[in-house]
Design an enzyme around this catalytic site. Structure first.
Site, PDB file in Angstrom:
ATOM      1  N   LYS A  28      52.775  38.260  35.150  1.00  9.30           N
ATOM      2  CA  LYS A  28      51.476  37.344  35.900  1.00  9.30           C
ATOM      3  C   LYS A  28      51.205  36.663  34.394  1.00  9.30           C
ATOM      4  CE  LYS A  28      47.213  38.812  36.367  1.00  9.30           C
ATOM      5  NZ  LYS A  28      46.368  38.222  35.740  1.00  9.30           N
ATOM      6  N   ASN A  29      50.683  37.204  33.482  1.00 17.41           N
ATOM      7  CA  ASN A  29      49.995  36.254  32.544  1.00 17.41           C
ATOM      8  C   ASN A  29      51.066  35.569  31.471  1.00 17.41           C
ATOM      9  OD1 ASN A  29      47.699  37.298  33.417  1.00 17.41           O
ATOM     10  ND2 ASN A  29      47.618  38.990  32.095  1.00 17.41           N
ATOM     11  N   CYS A 122      38.193  37.719  37.503  1.00 18.71           N
ATOM     12  CA  CYS A 122      37.674  39.051  37.722  1.00 18.71           C
ATOM     13  C   CYS A 122      36.343  39.211  37.238  1.00 18.71           C
ATOM     14  CB  CYS A 122      38.578  40.183  36.984  1.00 18.71           C
ATOM     15  SG  CYS A 122      39.884  40.636  37.732  1.00 18.71           S
ATOM     16  N   ARG A 127      32.858  35.828  30.164  1.00 18.88           N
ATOM     17  CA  ARG A 127      34.271  35.220  30.220  1.00 18.88           C
ATOM     18  C   ARG A 127      33.838  33.706  29.669  1.00 18.88           C
ATOM     19  NH1 ARG A 127      38.597  37.198  34.206  1.00 18.88           N
ATOM     20  NH2 ARG A 127      40.107  36.868  32.446  1.00 18.88           N
ATOM     21  N   ASP A 314      43.909  45.555  29.642  1.00 21.55           N
ATOM     22  CA  ASP A 314      44.418  45.621  31.067  1.00 21.55           C
ATOM     23  C   ASP A 314      44.829  46.933  31.359  1.00 21.55           C
ATOM     24  OD1 ASP A 314      43.357  43.079  31.145  1.00 21.55           O
ATOM     25  OD2 ASP A 314      45.414  42.395  30.986  1.00 21.55           O
ATOM     26  N   ARG A 407      46.855  40.144  43.695  1.00 17.22           N
ATOM     27  CA  ARG A 407      46.509  39.163  42.640  1.00 17.22           C
ATOM     28  C   ARG A 407      47.798  39.478  41.406  1.00 17.22           C
ATOM     29  NH1 ARG A 407      42.329  39.406  39.725  1.00 17.22           N
ATOM     30  NH2 ARG A 407      43.742  37.925  38.721  1.00 17.22           N
TER      31      ARG A 407
HETATM   32  C1  EPZ Z   1      43.821  36.979  29.469  1.00 13.92           C
HETATM   33  O1  EPZ Z   1      42.277  36.548  29.884  1.00 13.92           O
HETATM   34  C2  EPZ Z   1      44.449  37.642  30.620  1.00 13.92           C
HETATM   35  N1  EPZ Z   1      44.541  36.612  31.642  1.00 13.92           N
HETATM   36  C3  EPZ Z   1      43.591  38.907  31.036  1.00 13.92           C
HETATM   37  O2  EPZ Z   1      44.223  39.540  32.021  1.00 13.92           O
HETATM   38  C4  EPZ Z   1      43.415  39.752  29.871  1.00 13.92           C
HETATM   39  O3  EPZ Z   1      42.539  40.946  30.147  1.00 13.92           O
HETATM   40  C5  EPZ Z   1      42.836  38.827  28.678  1.00 13.92           C
HETATM   41  O4  EPZ Z   1      43.586  37.903  28.408  1.00 13.92           O
HETATM   42  C6  EPZ Z   1      42.744  39.881  27.422  1.00 13.92           C
HETATM   43  O5  EPZ Z   1      44.374  40.347  26.876  1.00 13.92           O
HETATM   44  C7  EPZ Z   1      45.322  35.572  31.494  1.00 13.92           C
HETATM   45  O6  EPZ Z   1      46.325  35.815  30.646  1.00 13.92           O
HETATM   46  C8  EPZ Z   1      45.498  34.859  32.904  1.00 13.92           C
HETATM   47  P1  EPZ Z   1      40.577  36.025  26.578  1.00 13.92           P
HETATM   48  P2  EPZ Z   1      41.541  35.435  29.038  1.00 13.92           P
HETATM   49  O7  EPZ Z   1      40.163  34.509  26.350  1.00 13.92           O
HETATM   50  O8  EPZ Z   1      42.550  34.355  28.572  1.00 13.92           O
HETATM   51  C9  EPZ Z   1      36.223  35.810  24.776  1.00 13.92           C
HETATM   52  C10 EPZ Z   1      44.297  40.814  33.941  1.00 13.92           C
HETATM   53  O9  EPZ Z   1      43.662  41.509  34.508  1.00 13.92           O
HETATM   54  N2  EPZ Z   1      36.139  34.414  24.847  1.00 13.92           N
HETATM   55  O10 EPZ Z   1      41.603  36.509  25.426  1.00 13.92           O
HETATM   56  O11 EPZ Z   1      40.420  35.033  30.139  1.00 13.92           O
HETATM   57  C11 EPZ Z   1      36.020  36.422  26.113  1.00 13.92           C
HETATM   58  O12 EPZ Z   1      34.727  36.444  26.482  1.00 13.92           O
HETATM   59  C12 EPZ Z   1      43.449  39.644  33.210  1.00 13.92           C
HETATM   60  O13 EPZ Z   1      45.651  40.342  34.134  1.00 13.92           O
HETATM   61  C13 EPZ Z   1      35.182  33.549  24.353  1.00 13.92           C
HETATM   62  O14 EPZ Z   1      34.533  34.067  23.762  1.00 13.92           O
HETATM   63  O15 EPZ Z   1      41.108  36.480  27.718  1.00 13.92           O
HETATM   64  C14 EPZ Z   1      36.565  37.567  25.887  1.00 13.92           C
HETATM   65  O16 EPZ Z   1      35.488  38.543  25.461  1.00 13.92           O
HETATM   66  C15 EPZ Z   1      42.115  39.811  33.457  1.00 13.92           C
HETATM   67  N3  EPZ Z   1      35.404  32.121  24.396  1.00 13.92           N
HETATM   68  C16 EPZ Z   1      37.571  37.739  24.815  1.00 13.92           C
HETATM   69  O17 EPZ Z   1      37.475  36.219  24.111  1.00 13.92           O
HETATM   70  C17 EPZ Z   1      36.390  31.709  25.014  1.00 13.92           C
HETATM   71  O18 EPZ Z   1      36.561  30.288  25.059  1.00 13.92           O
HETATM   72  C18 EPZ Z   1      39.058  37.741  25.318  1.00 13.92           C
HETATM   73  O19 EPZ Z   1      39.268  36.633  26.448  1.00 13.92           O
HETATM   74  C19 EPZ Z   1      37.263  32.523  25.514  1.00 13.92           C
HETATM   75  C20 EPZ Z   1      37.474  33.767  25.308  1.00 13.92           C
END
Ligand code: EPZ
Length: 443
Positions: A28-29, A122, A127, A314, A407
């Protein structure tokens, strides 16, 4: 697929050992960022190993609203991007999942101004999207957020290259910036980038289309902007879903079964395999298959989630379900999302007895004998964890909030059934539903 407002639930009779083989679907990702990247390149994009998921449908709705068309059959998907994308992406779809933010990079890269609602997703933490916005602004885009909408205005000429060190290796921000930088003018340097397999899949795809991306160090990219990318002549096969593969392995472990997880990449799952071994399970793997069976004794383990290659956030809810069956005190520390333990309350309805040491660490004293109950998924992976707990629990449990699971998992129930689980998809009668039934929010 059920509708988010449907009354469907999963009914599980726990206590059976899983046995047999299961094939993993495409990630998915990976497919979501790959589809958004197709916005930046005119022509036909052909993908294979595409999973049928709710989030995929939302992405296709967004692409359609921007003027792209698509043809889908089984695991194949062809995207036609014949003229420059125009208009705004479907707001209803964009609002309902997190990955919608990934349209910004490619649309700005082709000079398209865009207005979209802040992404949903989610409810696993605040986020924020500050890193996405900071990077794109450095490249010359003007971005405003007002009334929960993002307006991103492309510069008159192309985006300009940027130098940026991300304060955190965010998966989404890395993806958005890569797709923006590949068509920007000049050489970009991105530091502290995420290096999840899904990021490497996106880089691989873009490079095949003519992008110039070099991985200088593990978390450092040099991207030399090119004028245009050209779609591949052949189909591009999406990498297998490591989280799905991990979910099946943990499900096999939860039931002390014997399962072979096929069409996966064991090298993407090293941290999980290490913890399963430590907990006493027997594992063997080849390049595309992992075999798991119960060991002689199974003991507690401590886990801390982290960015790849550390243990994936995850997979934490699924592993916590397993911890309830291990002998001794296990702990799980979450370091990525501050709100990812919402499902613990539901797990405790099965008498799991999980306690919080602090808001980001839970303790599980095993083995506990889980008892049936009606429980509700609070998000996608939480839903998978609750179903795994249901496979262990004595009696018949019902897991509501099925739309969360759909999803991100293709044929979740039928794959578990084929492994021998006593599991069914059902429609709920009103009186059966738990009071905290949640239909809102998706990833
Ligand atoms: C991706 O989410 C995945 N989603 C998530 O999968 C996964 O849990 C996550 O990466 C971590 O591996 C997709 O790829 C669609 P991040 P993403 O930006 O990109 C902080 C699932 O169940 N952050 O790496 O949203 C944020 O708050 C899902 O398949 C900032 O501070 O994750 C978090 O603490 C859920 N500022 C951390 O980084 C930003 O601008 C990780 O978020 C962006 C993120």
């Amino acid at each position: 697929m059920t509708s988010p407002s449907s009354k469907s639930y999963i009914k599980i009779r726990g206590g059976l050992k899983l046995k047999g083989e299961v094939e993993v679907s495409g990630a998915k990702n990976s497919i979501l960022p790959l589809l958004f990247a197709s916005l930046a390149t005119q022509g036909e994009h052909h993908f294979q190993n595409v999973p049928q998921l709710r989030d995929l449908n939302l992405t296709l709705k967004m692409l359609s609203s921007l003027g792209l068309s698509y043809k889908q059959s089984k695991q194949e998907l062809i995207i036609r991007n014949t003229k420059k994308p125009s208009g705004n992406p479907c707001a209803k779809s964009a609002k309902s999942f997190r990955a919608s933010i990934l349209c910004l990079g490619p649309l700005l890269a082709v000079g398209q101004t865009v207005k979209i609602p802040l992404p949903g997703g989610c409810e696993i933490g605040s986020r924020p999207i500050d890193l996405h916005i900071e990077g794109l602004k450095k490249m010359g885009a003007k971005i405003f957020i007002k009334n929960s909408y993002i307006t991103a205005i492309a510069p008159k000429k192309t985006l300009k290259a940027c130098k940026m060190k991300l304060k955190f290796p965010s998966v989404g921000a890395t993806e958005n910036l890569i797709t923006a930088c590949v068509l920007a003018q000049g050489i970009s340097y991105l530091e502290n980038t995420a290096c999840e397999p899904e990021i490497l899949d996106l880089i691989n795809y873009l490079k095949k289309m003519g992008a110039k991306i070099e991985q200088i160090k593990k978390r450092q990219l040099k991207i030399t902007g090119v004028k245009k990318l050209s779609p591949l002549k052949q189909a591009y096969s999406v990498i297998p879903d490591r989280i799905e593969a991990g979910t099946w392995l943990i499900a096999g472990a939860c039931t002390r079964g014997e399962i072979a997880v096929k069409k996966c990449k064991p090298q993407h799952l090293k941290s999980l395999l290490e913890k399963l071994k430590l907990a006493g399970f027997c594992l063997k793997w080849s390049s595309s298959e992992i075999f798991l069976k119960a060991g002689k004794q199974h003991k507690s383990v401590d886990i801390k989630t982290g960015v790849y290659p550390a243990f994936p956030t995850d997979l934490q809810s699924q592993f916590i379900a397993l911890m309830t069956s291990l002998k001794g005190a296990s702990s799980l520390t979450e370091t990525i999302f501050e709100n990812r333990f919402r499902y613990v309350e539901q797990l405790n309805l099965l008498k799991a007895g999980i306690t919080f040491k602090n808001p980001s660490q839970v303790l599980v004293k095993g083995p506990v004998f889980l008892k049936k109950n009606n429980i509700t998924a609070t998000d996608l992976r939480a839903g998978a964890g609750l179903v795994l707990a249901g496979l262990i629990a004595e009696g018949v449990s019902k897991v509501y909030g099925l739309h969360h699971i759909e999803r991100g998992y293709e044929n979740f129930v039928s794959k578990l059934k084929a492994l021998g689980a006593d599991i069914q998809l059902r429609s709920a009668k009103k009186k059966d539903r738990p009071s905290r039934f949640e239909f809102s929010g998706s990833n």
